[in-house]
Structure formats: structure tokens, C-alpha cells
Design an enzyme around this catalytic site. Structure first.
Site, mmCIF file in Angstrom:
data_model
loop_
_atom_site.group_PDB
_atom_site.id
_atom_site.type_symbol
_atom_site.label_atom_id
_atom_site.label_comp_id
_atom_site.label_asym_id
_atom_site.label_seq_id
_atom_site.Cartn_x
_atom_site.Cartn_y
_atom_site.Cartn_z
ATOM 1 N NE ARG A 92 53.190 27.047 15.539
ATOM 2 C CZ ARG A 92 53.413 26.430 14.314
ATOM 3 N NH1 ARG A 92 54.754 26.769 13.892
ATOM 4 N NH2 ARG A 92 52.783 25.687 13.701
ATOM 5 C CE LYS A 105 44.477 39.137 32.803
ATOM 6 N NZ LYS A 105 43.257 39.532 33.603
ATOM 7 C CD GLU A 152 41.603 49.666 35.478
ATOM 8 O OE1 GLU A 152 41.800 49.105 36.234
ATOM 9 O OE2 GLU A 152 40.406 49.117 34.646
ATOM 10 C CE LYS A 168 47.683 44.921 35.335
ATOM 11 N NZ LYS A 168 47.155 45.203 33.624
ATOM 12 C CD GLU A 211 42.641 36.939 35.980
ATOM 13 O OE1 GLU A 211 41.357 36.684 35.510
ATOM 14 O OE2 GLU A 211 43.128 37.937 35.416
ATOM 15 N NE ARG A 263 47.106 39.465 35.409
ATOM 16 C CZ ARG A 263 48.222 39.262 34.456
ATOM 17 N NH1 ARG A 263 48.964 38.558 34.679
ATOM 18 N NH2 ARG A 263 48.005 40.144 33.443
ATOM 19 C CG ASN A 267 39.472 40.604 36.631
ATOM 20 O OD1 ASN A 267 39.633 41.003 35.891
ATOM 21 N ND2 ASN A 267 40.114 39.299 37.080
ATOM 22 C CG HIS A 287 37.483 45.298 35.477
ATOM 23 N ND1 HIS A 287 37.859 46.180 36.518
ATOM 24 C CD2 HIS A 287 38.487 45.447 34.431
ATOM 25 C CE1 HIS A 287 38.717 46.860 36.253
ATOM 26 N NE2 HIS A 287 39.153 46.681 35.228
ATOM 27 C CG HIS A 304 35.080 43.994 31.424
ATOM 28 N ND1 HIS A 304 35.977 42.881 31.599
ATOM 29 C CD2 HIS A 304 35.853 45.261 31.128
ATOM 30 C CE1 HIS A 304 37.318 43.605 31.393
ATOM 31 N NE2 HIS A 304 37.018 44.795 31.046
ATOM 32 C CG HIS A 327 38.371 50.149 30.601
ATOM 33 N ND1 HIS A 327 37.789 48.869 30.458
ATOM 34 C CD2 HIS A 327 38.861 50.156 31.768
ATOM 35 C CE1 HIS A 327 38.181 48.062 31.402
ATOM 36 N NE2 HIS A 327 39.265 48.769 32.075
#
Length: 356
Positions: free
Chosen positions: A116, A138, A180, A218, A228, A232, A236, A239, A243, A260
Site C-alpha cells: 500500500r 503520475k 515535451e 510543468k 487533473e 493540468r 495533454n 497527446h 498517444h 514517445h
């Protein structure tokens, strides 16, 4: 170079990196230290890193995973979890992720879920990880070819950016991370974009400052919206389609997988075109964006059949709500707009424009 405070951690740079890691180890006295590397960073980065870590009597175990996006999977997580268990990791253990975005994403997820949650530190070794993957908490892995479908948002104890690791990086990987940085300029700071697209006027010694500036951008975004819910989402940009393109090229054996940043560069070109049709981005700025990106990135042939498959993958994007695909687009350079809805016909038109 001053450190940067995030919501729950601190980003350290270069001369501070090993001082702060060693101070953290001495202060918190973890029961055991685990270092996650991939096959590349095991040889290129680990010896230098271990040579500067002062662990005292605390045992260090190194765990190695295969390199590459195709290994950012639950199966690899299971192997790392099992290794932690086998080496008697407990809740006071520390995991240090020494690698690029795959290692920091997967390692952060492993640490956030083992027993956990155990403490972790990200030590990014690629440009992409330094400016993007290691900052903001993230963590996660891919579900098949679908990017980052499984994960949690959970910041580590710190991020330690030693830019000397970039000396070990192939030029293609440097270019991937640059995408990026370009995105940060497009969504947040036109002056930063202008600087990045006129690098011929800069010396390589300026790179450290540019990385620092990207992390600052960032961090400003994620600190104001850590989970997000709104702002935030601007991170993206490029993306949604990027993606889907990355996933499609990864899962098709007849395609050469894209890094990427290569996929995100295509996504930014497509979404900049969509911005002119739906958000008022001027044709002049579209041309500036197109020329700025194509200075660094080579166009990739995307056939009509490819386009249909890529559009079909959009339904898995994490920003979607109630079955509707949501884009981040631009009203102008430095002025993003979230939650934009675009028709498939317009996306096809963007692909036609890209190919032409």
C-alpha cells in the site's frame, strides 16, 4: 541552480542531487534501499550513481528490467513486486528509480502499490523523464498497447536531476524529450517556445537552463491542479492523437515503433491544425508551429487505413468523458483551451493536411 518545490516534494539539480539523496538516507534511515534500472541504465548510469551514494550500513539491492515502452506492463510490475518481497522489502524500504520515463513511471507505480505504498525517489536519466515523466506524481503502466491506462497519482520523496546522465543518451532519445519541451512552450509560454525554436543562437551549455525552465512550467501547472480536474489537462496537448499514434505503431508488427516524443510531435502538428478550425488559432501561428516542430522532427507516412485505426483508438483516451473524446487545443501559442470536441471528419482532414 535553485531547487523547485512541488506540492509534496522537491526537485533538485546537479550539484545538490547526491547531497540531498544522502541527507535523505541519513535522516530517514530506510530499512533497505532498492534501485530499479533498465538494461541501458544498468551499464551507463548505475556505476556513477552508486559511486556517489552513501548508504552507511543500509543494504542496497539492484533490480533490472528490460528497456523500452513495450516492457511498461503489469507483468514487469509483478516481477518487481516479487523481487521486493523476495528481498524482504518492508514499508520502511526506499525504492530509487534510475532511468527514463518507463522506469520512473513503472517504478513509481510499483512503490505506490507495494504494501500500500513505500517511499520512492526518481532519478531521471533521459531528457523526456527530466522535463516530463518524473515530475508531477503520475505513475503507471500500459494496458496492452494503450498508454498509461493503469496507474495512480502519487509524488515521490524527491526528484533528483543530474543532467550529466544526458551524455549517455542516443541523439534520437534527446530529440524525443525535446517534443515535451516544445509542448511546454506552446501551452504556457510563447517566449520559451521562441527560444526553443531558435536554438542555433544558443550554446549547449544553455540546455541545463532550458530543462530547468521546462520543469518550472510543468510544476506550476501540476501544483495548481494535482489530480487533473482542470488546468493540468493542458499538459495533454498533442497527446490525444499522439498517444493513439504511439499505441498504433507499437502494436502493429509492420510498423516501426515511434518514440514517445516522435508520436507527440505528430500529435501536436495535427492538433494545431484542429485548433485553426475550432479555436481560432491563426494560420500564421499554425505555420510557425509547423515549421518549429519540423525543424527537429521528420514526418511519418500515415495511410488512410492507419488513420481509421488511430481514430478508433481515441475512445480509450483518459480525458474522455461520457463517451466523448476531449482535446486540448490552442487559441494562440501559449493560450490552450481544454475539453474541446472535434468530429472524426475534421480529424481526417487534419491527417490529410499533415500528409500534404
Amino acid at each position: 541552480m535553485n531547487s523547485i518545490s512541488t506540492k509534496n516534494a522537491i526537485v533538485y539539480f546537479n550539484s545538490e542531487v547526491y547531497t540531498e539523496i544522502n541527507k535523505y538516507i541519513e535522516t530517514t534511515k530506510p530499512s533497505k534501499i532498492f534501485i530499479l534500472v533498465d538494461t541501458n541504465t544498468h551499464d551507463a548510469c548505475l556505476p556513477n550513481f552508486l559511486g556517489q551514494i552513501e548508504s552507511g550500513n543500509i543494504e542496497i539491492e539492484v533490480m533490472e528490467m528490460p528497456n523500452g515502452e513495450e516492457h511498461k506492463t503489469i507483468d514487469i510490475c509483478t516481477g518487481v513486486w516479487e523481487a521486493l518481497s523476495e528481498y524482504n522489502a518492508d514499508r520502511k524500504s526506499l525504492l530509487i528509480n534510475l532511468g527514463g520515463g518507463v522506469v520512473t513511471d513503472l517504478g513509481g507505480f510499483v512503490a505506490s502499490t507495494y504494501m500500500r505504498g513505500i517511499s520512492y525517489i526518481n532519478v531521471p536519466t533521459s531528457l523526456l523523464a527530466m522535463v516530463d515523466a518524473s515530475v508531477g506524481g503520475k505513475t503507471g503502466v500500459d494496458l496492452g498497447a494503450l498508454k498509461n491506462q493503469i496507474g495512480v497519482i502519487n509524488e515521490g520523496e524527491m526528484v533528483a536531476i543530474d543532467t550529466s546522465f544526458l551524455d549517455t543518451l542516443p541523439s534520437k532519445e534527446m530529440v524525443s524529450g525535446f517534443a515535451e519541451m516544445l509542448k511546454h512552450g506552446l501551452i504556457f509560454d510563447k517566449n520559451y517556445w521562441n527560444t526553443l525554436t531558435h536554438l542555433e543562437a544558443l550554446d549547449i551549455s544553455d540546455l541545463d537552463q532550458l530543462i530547468y525552465d521546462s520543469v518550472v512550467i510543468k510544476n506550476k501547472v501540476v501544483t495548481s491542479d494535482p489530480t487533473e480536474q482542470g488546468l493540468r489537462k493542458i499538459l495533454n496537448f498533442g497527446h490525444t492523437l499522439g498517444h493513439a499514434i504511439e499505441s498504433y505503431f507499437l502494436e502493429n508488427a509492420d510498423k516501426t515503433p515511434l518514440l514517445h516524443g516522435e508520436a507527440i510531435a505528430i500529435g501536436m502538428l495535427l492538433e494545431a491544425y484542429l485548433s485553426t478550425k475550432t479555436c481560432g488559432l491563426s494560420n500564421e501561428e499554425l505555420e510557425i508551429i509547423t515549421n518549429g516542430i519540423l525543424k527537429t522532427f521528420t514526418k511519418v507516412k500515415i495511410t488512410e487505413n492507419d488513420q481509421k485505426a488511430i481514430i478508433n483508438l481515441l475512445k480509450y483516451d483518459k480525458k474522455n468523458s461520457h463517451g466523448v473524446v476531449k482535446f486540448v487545443l490552442l487559441e494562440a501559442i501559449g493560450q490552450p483551451k481544454i475539453d474541446c470536441v472535434v468530429s472524426n471528419e475534421l480529424i481526417t482532414e487534419a491527417f490529410i493536411n499533415y500528409n500534404n
